[in-house]
Scaffold this motif. Structure first.
Motif, PDB file in Angstrom:
ATOM      1  N   GLN A 125      38.092 -88.006  10.891  1.00 54.72           N
ATOM      2  CA  GLN A 125      37.119 -87.248  10.095  1.00 54.72           C
ATOM      3  C   GLN A 125      35.782 -87.139  10.820  1.00 54.72           C
ATOM      4  O   GLN A 125      35.172 -86.060  10.854  1.00 54.72           O
ATOM      5  CB  GLN A 125      36.919 -87.916   8.735  1.00 54.72           C
ATOM      6  N   ALA A 126      35.337 -88.235  11.409  1.00 55.29           N
ATOM      7  CA  ALA A 126      34.062 -88.225  12.134  1.00 55.29           C
ATOM      8  C   ALA A 126      34.123 -87.302  13.339  1.00 55.29           C
ATOM      9  O   ALA A 126      33.181 -86.554  13.614  1.00 55.29           O
ATOM     10  CB  ALA A 126      33.698 -89.648  12.563  1.00 55.29           C
ATOM     11  N   ALA A 127      35.239 -87.344  14.071  1.00 57.16           N
ATOM     12  CA  ALA A 127      35.394 -86.488  15.251  1.00 57.16           C
ATOM     13  C   ALA A 127      35.353 -85.016  14.864  1.00 57.16           C
ATOM     14  O   ALA A 127      34.766 -84.185  15.570  1.00 57.16           O
ATOM     15  CB  ALA A 127      36.701 -86.818  15.964  1.00 57.16           C
ATOM     16  N   GLU A 128      35.972 -84.685  13.740  1.00 51.98           N
ATOM     17  CA  GLU A 128      35.975 -83.300  13.278  1.00 51.98           C
ATOM     18  C   GLU A 128      34.598 -82.883  12.774  1.00 51.98           C
ATOM     19  O   GLU A 128      34.161 -81.750  12.994  1.00 51.98           O
ATOM     20  CB  GLU A 128      37.011 -83.141  12.155  1.00 51.98           C
ATOM     21  N   LYS A 243      32.066 -81.079   3.371  1.00 57.46           N
ATOM     22  CA  LYS A 243      32.871 -80.185   2.522  1.00 57.46           C
ATOM     23  C   LYS A 243      33.649 -79.185   3.367  1.00 57.46           C
ATOM     24  O   LYS A 243      34.799 -78.849   3.073  1.00 57.46           O
ATOM     25  CB  LYS A 243      31.964 -79.436   1.547  1.00 57.46           C
ATOM     26  N   GLU A 244      33.028 -78.720   4.445  1.00 51.06           N
ATOM     27  CA  GLU A 244      33.659 -77.717   5.304  1.00 51.06           C
ATOM     28  C   GLU A 244      34.888 -78.235   6.034  1.00 51.06           C
ATOM     29  O   GLU A 244      35.752 -77.462   6.428  1.00 51.06           O
ATOM     30  CB  GLU A 244      32.643 -77.172   6.308  1.00 51.06           C
ATOM     31  N   ILE A 245      34.963 -79.570   6.224  1.00 51.42           N
ATOM     32  CA  ILE A 245      36.158 -80.115   6.879  1.00 51.42           C
ATOM     33  C   ILE A 245      37.112 -80.734   5.854  1.00 51.42           C
ATOM     34  O   ILE A 245      38.054 -81.440   6.215  1.00 51.42           O
ATOM     35  CB  ILE A 245      35.786 -81.146   7.964  1.00 51.42           C
ATOM     36  N   GLY A 246      36.835 -80.459   4.582  1.00 54.25           N
ATOM     37  CA  GLY A 246      37.776 -80.849   3.541  1.00 54.25           C
ATOM     38  C   GLY A 246      37.623 -82.241   2.983  1.00 54.25           C
ATOM     39  O   GLY A 246      38.556 -82.767   2.356  1.00 54.25           O
ATOM     40  N   ILE A 247      36.459 -82.868   3.190  1.00 56.03           N
ATOM     41  CA  ILE A 247      36.230 -84.184   2.579  1.00 56.03           C
ATOM     42  C   ILE A 247      35.000 -84.083   1.700  1.00 56.03           C
ATOM     43  O   ILE A 247      33.970 -83.563   2.101  1.00 56.03           O
ATOM     44  CB  ILE A 247      36.065 -85.305   3.633  1.00 56.03           C
TER      45      ILE A 247
END
Length: 318
Positions: A125-128, A243-247
């Protein structure tokens, strides 16, 4: 009636207690933000005292304990502790002026945890999150800013206060000097490796600003173009990017990125003392909470219990 002799004049403490609040605020030696925070907190205490039919010079230790209990029923532990810090400061000042004993001395705050209110991101998640969403200035800025928050644990206030000239060289290493909460100067720094420097330099090159006194991360809004970003706008960028990466969720905020950095440092092999230095924790016990949580998530006890029930050999400690 009592009198408080201040540096400017003599203030009479009335039965209503109004003047004593003003005298304290005038002498409070703190940053403007801290003054504003304490003023808000003490307004809450003043209103509570008024409802209880008391003035600040009638309160006892039991009064402060009752106030803490009422706060705990309605607010988070961190908010309760902030309000109590203001009350303790106020009565400590009264005692120093020989006006009234410090009835708040020894009244402890509520137990909190570094993981109590916010979650850390996973490595994926952090990398994305820190990947630029495009090659425009806003995307480059946000990627550089989120990288510093995720990899070095910068607080929103530290991001907001940072200037271009705060990126310097110390011992042959690039560093960023930061001014943390409660500090009047930039006496601490984080080391910037290539992982942080690459997105930061990409943003600064695209921006074209060279003035060392200019904010490191500038606003792009019409009303404040080129000006310093506020902590609220930084938090908004972090929340929107997640939010943009789905979390998303109440437990995922800008402060989650700081949790991510400290957790990553410990999981990557840093000692508690090294993680404390990077996070700029004044108390090592705060860093120890992260270490404890990290150890617990390895679930050795849970796996041992499962192994016993399932008839397998229990996993050994590393």
């Amino acid at each position: 009636m009592r009198e408080i002799v201040t540096t400017d004049n003599t203030i009479t403490v009335t039965e209503a207690g109004a003047a004593v609040w003003e005298a304290y605020a005038a002498e409070l030696d703190a940053s403007e933000k801290t003054k504003a925070t304490y003023t808000r907190a003490l307004r809450q205490f003043a209103a509570w005292l008024e409802d209880a039919g008391l003035t600040p010079l009638q309160a006892k230790r039991e009064t402060v304990l009752a106030y803490r209990a009422d706060l705990a029923a309605a607010k988070s532990a961190s908010t309760v502790n902030l309000y109590l810090a203001a009350v303790r400061s106020f009565y400590r000042w009264l005692e120093s002026r020989r006006v009234y004993p410090n009835v708040a001395a020894g009244v402890r705050g509520l137990k909190t945890s570094a993981k109590q209110g916010k979650d850390a991101l996973t490595r994926d998640q952090a990398a994305e999150l820190v990947k630029p969403r495009g090659d425009d200035l806003a995307s480059l800025r946000d990627a550089a800013m989120l990288t510093l928050m995720c990899r070095r644990g910068l607080r929103t206030i530290e991001i907001s206060r940072a200037n271009i000239g705060d990126v310097r060289q110390v011992g042959g290493k690039a560093v960023l000097y930061v001014q943390g909460k409660g500090y009047a100067d930039k006496g601490e720094f984080v080391v910037l490796e290539a992982s942080c420097l690459k997105p930061l330099y990409a943003y600064l090159e695209a921006r074209g600003e060279k003035d060392p006194a200019a904010p490191l991360f500038a606003s792009l809004s019409h009303r404040n173009a080129g000006g310093r970003m506020t902590t609220r706008s930084i938090s908004r960028v972090a929340k929107q990017s997640m939010k943009e990466i789905g979390i998303a969720g109440a437990r995922l905020t800008a402060h989650s990125l700081r949790h991510t950095a400290v957790t990553a440092a410990l999981a990557g092999g840093a000692t508690v003392q090294e993680a404390q230095a990077m996070a700029r924790h004044s108390n090592i016990n705060t860093t120890m909470i992260y270490a404890h949580n990290l150890t617990r998530t390895e679930a050795r006890a849970e796996r041992a219990a499962d192994a016993w029930f399932d008839g397998f050999e229990a996993p050994r400690a590393a």
